[in-house]
Design an enzyme around this catalytic site. Sequence first.
Site, short mmCIF file in Angstrom:
data_model
loop_
_atom_site.label_atom_id
_atom_site.label_comp_id
_atom_site.label_asym_id
_atom_site.label_seq_id
_atom_site.Cartn_x
_atom_site.Cartn_y
_atom_site.Cartn_z
N LEU A 40 15.09 2.83 -61.44
CA LEU A 40 15.57 1.85 -60.45
C LEU A 40 14.76 0.58 -60.61
O LEU A 40 13.55 0.65 -60.81
CB LEU A 40 15.39 2.45 -59.05
CG LEU A 40 15.46 1.59 -57.80
CD1 LEU A 40 15.96 2.44 -56.61
CD2 LEU A 40 14.12 0.95 -57.43
N ASN A 41 15.45 -0.59 -60.57
CA ASN A 41 14.68 -1.83 -60.43
C ASN A 41 15.24 -2.69 -59.31
O ASN A 41 15.34 -2.17 -58.18
CB ASN A 41 14.39 -2.52 -61.77
CG ASN A 41 15.58 -2.92 -62.61
OD1 ASN A 41 16.40 -2.09 -62.96
ND2 ASN A 41 15.65 -4.17 -62.98
N ASP A 42 15.56 -3.93 -59.54
CA ASP A 42 15.77 -4.91 -58.45
C ASP A 42 16.69 -4.47 -57.31
O ASP A 42 17.75 -3.88 -57.55
CB ASP A 42 16.41 -6.19 -59.00
CG ASP A 42 15.76 -6.71 -60.24
OD1 ASP A 42 14.75 -6.15 -60.68
OD2 ASP A 42 16.28 -7.69 -60.80
N GLN A 58 19.58 -2.11 -59.09
CA GLN A 58 19.68 -1.98 -60.54
C GLN A 58 19.33 -0.54 -60.89
O GLN A 58 18.27 -0.04 -60.52
CB GLN A 58 18.68 -2.94 -61.21
CG GLN A 58 19.11 -4.39 -61.16
CD GLN A 58 20.28 -4.66 -62.08
OE1 GLN A 58 20.11 -4.74 -63.27
NE2 GLN A 58 21.48 -4.79 -61.52
N ASP A 161 21.22 -13.53 -62.31
CA ASP A 161 20.80 -13.17 -60.95
C ASP A 161 21.34 -14.14 -59.88
O ASP A 161 20.58 -14.73 -59.11
CB ASP A 161 19.26 -13.06 -60.83
CG ASP A 161 18.65 -12.24 -61.96
OD1 ASP A 161 19.36 -11.38 -62.50
OD2 ASP A 161 17.47 -12.47 -62.30
#
Length: 480
Positions: A40-42, A58, A161
Amino acid sequence: MNLNKALTKQAYEEVENHIERVQEDPYFPGFHLAPPTGLLNDPNGWIQWKGIYHLFFQWMPFKTGHGAKFWGHFSSENLTDWTLEPIALTPGDWYDKNGCYSGSAIIHEDKLKLFYTGNVKDENGDRESYQCLADSTDGFSFSKKGVQVELPDEYTPHFRDPKVWEHNGRWYMVIGAQTKEEKGAVALFESTDLREWNNRGTISHANKPPLSEFGYMWECPDIFSLSGKDVLLFSPQGLSPDGIQFNNMYQSGYVLGELDYPQASFDHGTFEEIDRGFEFYAPQTTEDEKGRRILFGWMGVPDQQEFEQPTIENGWVHQMTLPRELRLVNGRLHQLPLPELNELRAENVFNGPIDIQYKGSIARTSEIQLKGMVKKLCLFDNMTLTYDEKQSLLTLERPNVADGRPERRSCILSGALYSLQLYIDHSSLEIFANDGEAVFTSRMFADPENHSLFIESDGKVDMAIWRLKDNTVSYMNHPE
Ligand code: FRU
């Protein structure tokens, strides 16, 4: 079966095969959002709609590494109990085949609309970048609408983004960018109908005063107004450490100023890091139905020993921060834990004054509040917070995840230390000092069997400790 459907099915299979192992990991969080498997990111598409909070993220379901990201989706009615929803976006179209990268959500004509970056790499590995749209009538199933904004001439394909918002009846989009000279920048676009987007130019730049040589790429911009100021949050890459500043691999922070919409120019001050801990990146905010500006961040930093983390062996990596309310106090952003987080409290286990030296034992999901001047706090024989009164300097030290050597992050407070609030969740620690004036967000890979707490103070400190709930996120809610 089309590619999006096939990828979705594969991702659900991955979850099914790994979820048990992931959740049995003693480092898996009890009340923070984490991936059901993979990376998992942003935080993405963070919004409240019809009472329900939606937080997308993400997600790489197939490995504990980066790659062609999906948008995973959590929802909540109360900001403490969360449910993992069906996958929102799958990287199965020509314009997003190498990742449905980060973006934001808006509400328009009774639809939830997601703007995100379609990441594409061609046969030679060259990058292309498209700003795309998907929408939904129920907030849970999304249909893609394709490319909305193409790459303008003045930037490289490091252009991503999109954060969209409305101002005086028009729509605006900021995009994290790299100019052709390889400098970080924020691009502004404007639309009257959410269809035609006009390029209004660069509104902030790594070499525009008061900044200079401020990085080669800026990711995840977010603009909002707070107490009469316009705040630009972004995550610059390419800064060098400078004393106690910029010690992480990449930074996240803000500038304050005034955005002149008709002129498309943003007059702003210097950059301030928003969080002083080891793991914090790519934050995103929304204004909720109560009018609060609430932030989620990613409790991770790209390229910063991500794959040395011990959770990798159990098939998952990274988590989100807790949601925090932003306030502007004396020209600085403060982050405060939301009052809703009090619902996490399962049991009050300590309440009262403590001696100059306190030794105790606490659960691995705990909240600690301290009023007064703490000099030293040591948690699980792993994380040590010290306060140097002469310099108003607060320092967090931990053993490095790879080599065990001590590493530090520090911050100077504007006055004496008078309060600390700590949230502990198995392998993470969030420290709010002086009512959110300084926040340290970090992962903490202490021995899971260790429960020790040691505090040294001036003997005039009051403490409260709560054991917190340990399973507020439900991870199994996808169609068969
Ligand atoms: C920030 C970031 C974004 C990008 C996304 C890809 O962590 O690099 O710029 O959209 O992650 O997962």
